[in-house]
Structure formats: C-alpha cells, structure tokens
Design a protein around this motif. Structure first.
Motif, mmCIF file in Angstrom:
data_model
loop_
_atom_site.group_PDB
_atom_site.id
_atom_site.type_symbol
_atom_site.label_atom_id
_atom_site.label_comp_id
_atom_site.label_asym_id
_atom_site.label_seq_id
_atom_site.Cartn_x
_atom_site.Cartn_y
_atom_site.Cartn_z
ATOM 1 N N LEU A 6 0.835 -1.206 0.000
ATOM 2 C CA LEU A 6 0.000 0.000 0.000
ATOM 3 C C LEU A 6 0.872 1.259 0.000
ATOM 4 C CD1 LEU A 6 -2.716 1.506 0.303
ATOM 5 C CD2 LEU A 6 -2.505 1.153 2.781
ATOM 6 N N TYR A 7 0.541 2.157 -0.908
ATOM 7 C CA TYR A 7 1.252 3.425 -1.056
ATOM 8 C C TYR A 7 0.223 4.520 -0.745
ATOM 9 C CZ TYR A 7 4.125 6.858 -3.811
ATOM 10 O OH TYR A 7 4.880 7.932 -4.246
ATOM 11 N N ALA A 8 0.275 5.034 0.474
ATOM 12 C CA ALA A 8 -0.695 6.048 0.910
ATOM 13 C C ALA A 8 -0.239 7.425 0.454
ATOM 14 C CB ALA A 8 -0.807 6.015 2.433
ATOM 15 N N ALA A 182 -1.542 3.024 -5.087
ATOM 16 C CA ALA A 182 -1.482 4.379 -4.540
ATOM 17 C C ALA A 182 -2.911 4.864 -4.302
ATOM 18 C CB ALA A 182 -0.753 5.292 -5.507
ATOM 19 N N VAL A 183 -3.205 5.217 -3.055
ATOM 20 C CA VAL A 183 -4.592 5.474 -2.673
ATOM 21 C C VAL A 183 -4.699 6.743 -1.838
ATOM 22 C CG1 VAL A 183 -6.639 4.456 -1.596
ATOM 23 C CG2 VAL A 183 -4.876 2.949 -2.500
ATOM 24 N N ARG A 201 -5.107 -1.895 6.725
ATOM 25 C CA ARG A 201 -4.863 -3.336 6.970
ATOM 26 C C ARG A 201 -5.480 -4.183 5.869
ATOM 27 N NH1 ARG A 201 -2.367 -4.298 11.473
ATOM 28 N NH2 ARG A 201 -2.652 -2.782 13.140
ATOM 29 N N ALA A 202 -6.678 -3.784 5.454
ATOM 30 C CA ALA A 202 -7.365 -4.552 4.412
ATOM 31 C C ALA A 202 -6.615 -4.439 3.077
ATOM 32 C CB ALA A 202 -8.809 -4.071 4.276
ATOM 33 N N PHE A 203 -6.132 -3.239 2.738
ATOM 34 C CA PHE A 203 -5.321 -3.113 1.511
ATOM 35 C C PHE A 203 -4.042 -3.949 1.651
ATOM 36 C CE2 PHE A 203 -7.621 0.932 0.451
ATOM 37 C CZ PHE A 203 -7.877 0.663 -0.890
ATOM 38 N N ALA A 204 -3.368 -3.810 2.793
ATOM 39 C CA ALA A 204 -2.076 -4.488 2.956
ATOM 40 C C ALA A 204 -2.234 -6.012 2.866
ATOM 41 C CB ALA A 204 -1.445 -4.083 4.289
#
Ligand SMILES: Cc1ncc(COP(=O)(O)OP(=O)(O)O)c(N)n1
Ligand SMILES: Cc1nc(C(=O)O)sc1CCOP(=O)(O)O
Ligand SMILES: [Mg+2]
Length: 207
Positions: A6-8, A182-183, A201-204
């Motif tokens: 995940l890329y925040a 990227a989100v 957590r769900a994305f990861a």
C-alpha cells in the motif's frame, strides 16, 4: 528494499483540521509501506514542518517518505521524490538526491513514457488513472490491460497503479501486475483514525 504494498498519499483537504498526523499514523500502523506527501500549496514553511513530522512518523514505522513534485524539499529532508511529466527531470533529481533515494515517475497510460522514465533512472513507474477519481477527476485514463503489458515489459521495475483505487477494485489491479496501489480517497476519506487503520490493513492484506 522491495517496493510492494500500500502506497498512501496525503490530501490537504481530507487531512485538514489536525487530521494529517493521526490519519497518516493510522495508515502506517495498518501497513502502508510508502507515504507520499502531496500538498499543492505554496506555504513553504508549513510544507517543511509537515514533511518533517511525516518523516519522523515514517522512520518510526519503517516506511518510506516520498515528497510529491518537489525534489528540493526532498533533498532538504533526505527523503525520496515523485515527479510528474512537468515536475522536472529525473536525472536532475537523481543528481540532487543520490542513489539511495527512491525516484518515482508518472507515466499516465503510456508504455513509451515508462520506457523513457526507466531509461532515465526511475525506481518505479506509476500508471493511472484506472477508475473515476474523486481526488483528481481530470487525470488522464489508463486501461487495466496496460498494466499487463507493462508487467510483461518491465520484469524488475515496480509498477504503481493510481486513480480511484478501492478495496473492491484493488485485487484486479494486483492480479494484472501492480506492485503498489497508490490510494487517497478510499483510505483517508474516513471519520476516524481507527477506520483508516482498518482500511490500510485490508489493503495491505491483499499483497
Ligand atoms: C504514485 C503517484 N502516481 C502519480 C501521481 C501523479 O503525479 P502528477 O501527474 O505529477 O500529478 P500531481 O500528483 O502532482 O497532481 C502521483 N502524485 N503519485
Ligand atoms: C494524484 C493522482 N494522480 C493520478 C494519475 O492518474 O496520475 S490519479 C490521482 C488521484 C488519486 O487519488 P484517489 O485515490 O482519491 O483517486
Ligand atoms: Mg506532480
């Protein structure tokens, strides 16, 4: 370091009014591996202050801080940078930041731009937007098939997918070869830090 997960990306409207640090920390607790500081204002002293605080959070959570657009701010902080097609040359950024820095490049929906970025030393290439984006509705479009083509072409270059990424459409992007998602909105448009952490957590967990 393996670039995957995940890329925040921060957003100055969603993370206004004191939300920047608690929401980012929640995303990092939830497993975001990369964090991009994206702030389009020209308030240099606030940008420096916020980026320093984010660097500290990223260090504490073992994540990588990437500054959007501004290689000089990245150099000042000793962190990494993401550059779009009109944000300056990748070679100049490399000269400023050194070999350790991660330098990412926007490639829209174009394998040709990606070829160019890789030849100029980009550490990852970003394609998008794949879906409707509330954050940047006017961004040019990329097709999911492009990701498959990019995967076949670049065996060792991490691929970022951006633009309207949600928990629902994320598995399809990963299945087509995205290494990093990227989100902004689907992560940070939340009522509480606890909800941001749950989403992160769900994305990861998809990787
Ligand atoms: C990971 C990632 N991908 C693409 C972009 C978009 O960059 P750019 O085209 O320069 O647009 P702005 O974000 O600067 O408005 C990005 N920031 N991050
Ligand atoms: C900053 C940005 N760049 C894009 C591109 O396609 O290059 S889409 C985008 C916005 C991403 O935010 P959200 O996850 O809310 O759609
Ligand atoms: Mg830019």
């Amino acid at each position: 370091m393996k670039l995957r997960g995940l890329y925040a990306i921060t957003d100055s409207k969603l993370l206004a009014d004191g939300r920047l640090l608690p929401y980012v920390e929640a995303a990092l607790r939830g497993g975001a591996r990369l964090l991009q500081y994206r702030d389009k204002s020209s308030d240099e002293s606030r940008r420096l202050r916020e980026a320093e605080a984010l660097r500290e959070l990223c260090e504490r959570h073992g994540a990588t801080l990437i500054v959007n657009d501004d290689a000089e701010l990245a150099a000042r902080l000793g962190v990494s940078v993401h550059l779009g097609q009109t944000d300056g040359s990748l070679a100049a950024a490399r000269a400023l930041l050194g070999r350790q820095a991660i330098i990412g490049a926007t490639c829209h929906g174009s394998l040709q731009l990606a070829d160019q970025a890789v030849a100029e030393g980009a550490d990852y290439v970003a394609f998008g937007r794949f879906f409707q984006s509330l954050t940047k509705p006017g961004a040019s479009e990329a097709s999911p098939e492009l990701l498959e083509q990019a995967r076949a072409r670049f065996a060792n270059v991490p691929l970022v997918a951006i633009g309207g990424v949600t928990l629902e459409n994320a598995p399809g992007l990963i299945g087509r070869g995205a290494d990093l998602l990227a989100v902004i909105n689907a992560l940070f448009a939340a009522d509480t830090p606890a909800e941001v952490e749950r989403r992160a957590r769900a994305f990861a967990a998809l990787f």
